[in-house]
Design an enzyme around this catalytic site. Structure first.
Site, PDB file in Angstrom:
ATOM      1  N   CYS A 124       0.836  -1.210   0.000  1.00 19.97           N
ATOM      2  CA  CYS A 124       0.000   0.000   0.000  1.00 19.97           C
ATOM      3  C   CYS A 124       0.870   1.259   0.000  1.00 19.97           C
ATOM      4  O   CYS A 124       1.586   1.506  -0.958  1.00 19.97           O
ATOM      5  CB  CYS A 124      -0.988  -0.027   1.161  1.00 19.97           C
ATOM      6  SG  CYS A 124      -2.315   1.181   0.986  1.00 19.97           S
ATOM      7  N   HIS A 153      -3.859  -4.881  -0.083  1.00 23.14           N
ATOM      8  CA  HIS A 153      -3.404  -5.424   1.196  1.00 23.14           C
ATOM      9  C   HIS A 153      -3.484  -6.941   1.156  1.00 23.14           C
ATOM     10  O   HIS A 153      -4.549  -7.493   1.388  1.00 23.14           O
ATOM     11  CB  HIS A 153      -4.277  -4.883   2.331  1.00 23.14           C
ATOM     12  CG  HIS A 153      -3.994  -3.453   2.654  1.00 23.14           C
ATOM     13  ND1 HIS A 153      -3.040  -3.078   3.565  1.00 23.14           N
ATOM     14  CD2 HIS A 153      -4.498  -2.306   2.150  1.00 23.14           C
ATOM     15  CE1 HIS A 153      -2.976  -1.758   3.636  1.00 23.14           C
ATOM     16  NE2 HIS A 153      -3.856  -1.263   2.778  1.00 23.14           N
ATOM     17  N   GLU A 204      -2.502  -8.967   3.310  1.00 20.40           N
ATOM     18  CA  GLU A 204      -2.856  -9.465   4.652  1.00 20.40           C
ATOM     19  C   GLU A 204      -4.354  -9.354   4.914  1.00 20.40           C
ATOM     20  O   GLU A 204      -4.865  -9.892   5.887  1.00 20.40           O
ATOM     21  CB  GLU A 204      -2.037  -8.722   5.715  1.00 20.40           C
ATOM     22  CG  GLU A 204      -2.501  -7.306   6.073  1.00 20.40           C
ATOM     23  CD  GLU A 204      -2.115  -6.226   5.048  1.00 20.40           C
ATOM     24  OE1 GLU A 204      -1.680  -6.563   3.923  1.00 20.40           O
ATOM     25  OE2 GLU A 204      -2.272  -5.035   5.388  1.00 20.40           O
TER      26      GLU A 204
END
Lengths: 173, 252
Positions: free
Chosen positions: A53, A155, A157
């Site tokens: 990001c 992202h 994650e």
């Protein structure tokens, strides 16, 4: 796998892999890096580095977000999405979008047009370092790679199974 | 193509999920982390956790909850409820929250929004607005979980919030909340078409068609609901299949 959150230069330098995440604003983040002389350190890392990001954006040459000089690793500038007059293109882009033109081991076994989660108002253009693209108003780099440096705008994650797969690929480099 | 988002909301009180009607009559609906994991597996696009606990211990509880959620859930989540300072937000983001929502504190102290945007970026600042229609046909902002009316028109506050740096609006219709009679389409549409940032519609979702309506007629970017998901009245996979079948952009 063991992960440490740190801004200690010696810990970063001795890590097998470095993840450079980002929730934040470009100029504040760059000032933080410069105050601790982490900007030079990051540029000179030799192990695999993954920017996420804002991390990806800071690895570009320049960001329009508060007119910020960045690390200059990727040959791209970071621009703001143009919010259309009729508000059909909402800025920031928030939500699940597809990644395509995947061409890097980072995306090994990841299907074209997989959904990933994005939250950002600024984007990096496409060029020689681009390894995946995403469309939002226009086509831009959702993934970049140069030497040992990788960056993803989404992202991983937070991108459910697809994201975990990409992180696993990075860990295995 | 960016998809429309389905967002289950978990109201948290003393660490448990609760659900009421029109902000009243709270019922227990389970452990937030357990429930959140279930939603993530079922295909929820995002989660919102709103802490409605009113104690001094709250800040600590909320950050430890954020930490637990971040460790167990691999989709994004927003945390809100009583957030009133840059320090509050820093702690929550450090503990793994992706976005935070501000409501009453931001209304009483608008520079808070600008400060947060400057420090953390607009993309993680959600401005939550509770709105209720008055006799004059206008929608007014309400504070403190809907208990305190203001004389500020919803659209005016939303515009100001966005100018200050809010990256998203979480719009709750107090008239519709808990009724299961459908989202506030007129209000949602007004904000969704009038603002440059995404609008999450909340309050009133009772059946699958209501979600289709709020995406199409209401032009919402995301729709949020609570009890219909908590009590398994609408399974998320069924809802997403239904919407996709209607040609709405949805992640399956």
């Amino acid at each position: 796998m063991e992960a440490t959150v740190t801004d200690d230069p010696s810990v970063i330098q001795s890590a097998d892999k470095v993840i450079f995440p980002g929730v934040g604003e470009a100029s504040t983040a760059m000032n933080y890096l410069r105050e601790r002389e982490l900007d030079h350190l990051i540029r000179n890392l030799k192990q695999p580095v993954l920017g996420i990001c804002l991390g990806l954006q800071l690895m570009c040459t320049y960001s329009e977000e508060n007119d910020t000089e960045c690390l200059g690793i990727f040959e791209e500038e970071v621009k703001k999405f143009n919010s259309a007059e009729d508000h059909t293109l909402k800025v920031p882009q928030i939500g699940w979008n597809t990644i395509y033109d995947l061409k890097d081991p980072l995306f090994r076994n990841v299907a074209e047009n997989s959904y990933c989660y994005f939250v950002h108002g600024f984007y990096a253009g496409s060029g020689i370092d681009t390894i995946s693209k995403t469309d939002y108003g226009e086509s831009y780099s959702s993934g970049l790679h140069k030497n040992n440096f990788y960056g993803v705008q989404f992202h991983p994650e937070k991108s459910a199974a697809t994201g975990e797969h990409i992180l696993k690929n990075f860990i295995q480099f | 193509m960016l998809t429309k988002r389905i967002i289950p909301c978990l109201d948290i009180q003393n660490g448990r999920t609760v659900k009421g009607t029109n902000f009243l009559n709270l019922r227990d609906a389970g452990d937030p982390v357990e429930l959140g994991s279930r939603y993530a597996q079922e295909g929820a696009d995002e989660l919102v956790f709103l802490d409605i606990t009113a104690t001094n211990e709250k800040r600590k509880t909320l950050s430890s909850l954020a930490r637990r959620i971040a460790h167990h859930i691999n989709i994004p989540f927003t945390v809100g409820g009583g957030i009133s300072s840059i320090k509050d937000v820093q702690v929550l983001l450090e503990n793994g929250a992706d976005k935070i929502s501000v409501n009453t504190a931001a209304f009483k102290n608008p520079p808070l929004i600008a400060g947060l945007a400057r420090e953390f970026g607009s993309q993680c600042i959600v401005l939550a607005i509770d709105a209720k229609k008055a006799g004059d046909g206008k929608y007014y902002v309400h504070l403190n979980g809907g208990r305190v009316a203001t004389e500020t028109v919803c659209m005016d506050w939303a515009k100001k919030g966005v100018d200050l740096g809010a990256g998203e609006i979480l719009l709750t219709s107090m008239d519709q909340d808990g009724t299961k009679k459908g989202f506030a389409l007129e209000l949602t549409r007004m904000l969704a078409l009038g603002l440059p940032v995404p609008v999450i519609a909340s309050g009133g979702g009772g059946n699958m068609q209501h979600f289709a309506d709020v995406f199409r007629e209401g032009c919402a970017d995301a729709a949020l609901a609570a009890s219909i998901f908590h009590f398994r009245e609408i399974p998320i996979p069924d809802l997403k299949e239904f919407l996709k079948g209607l040609g709405i952009s949805i992640r399956i």
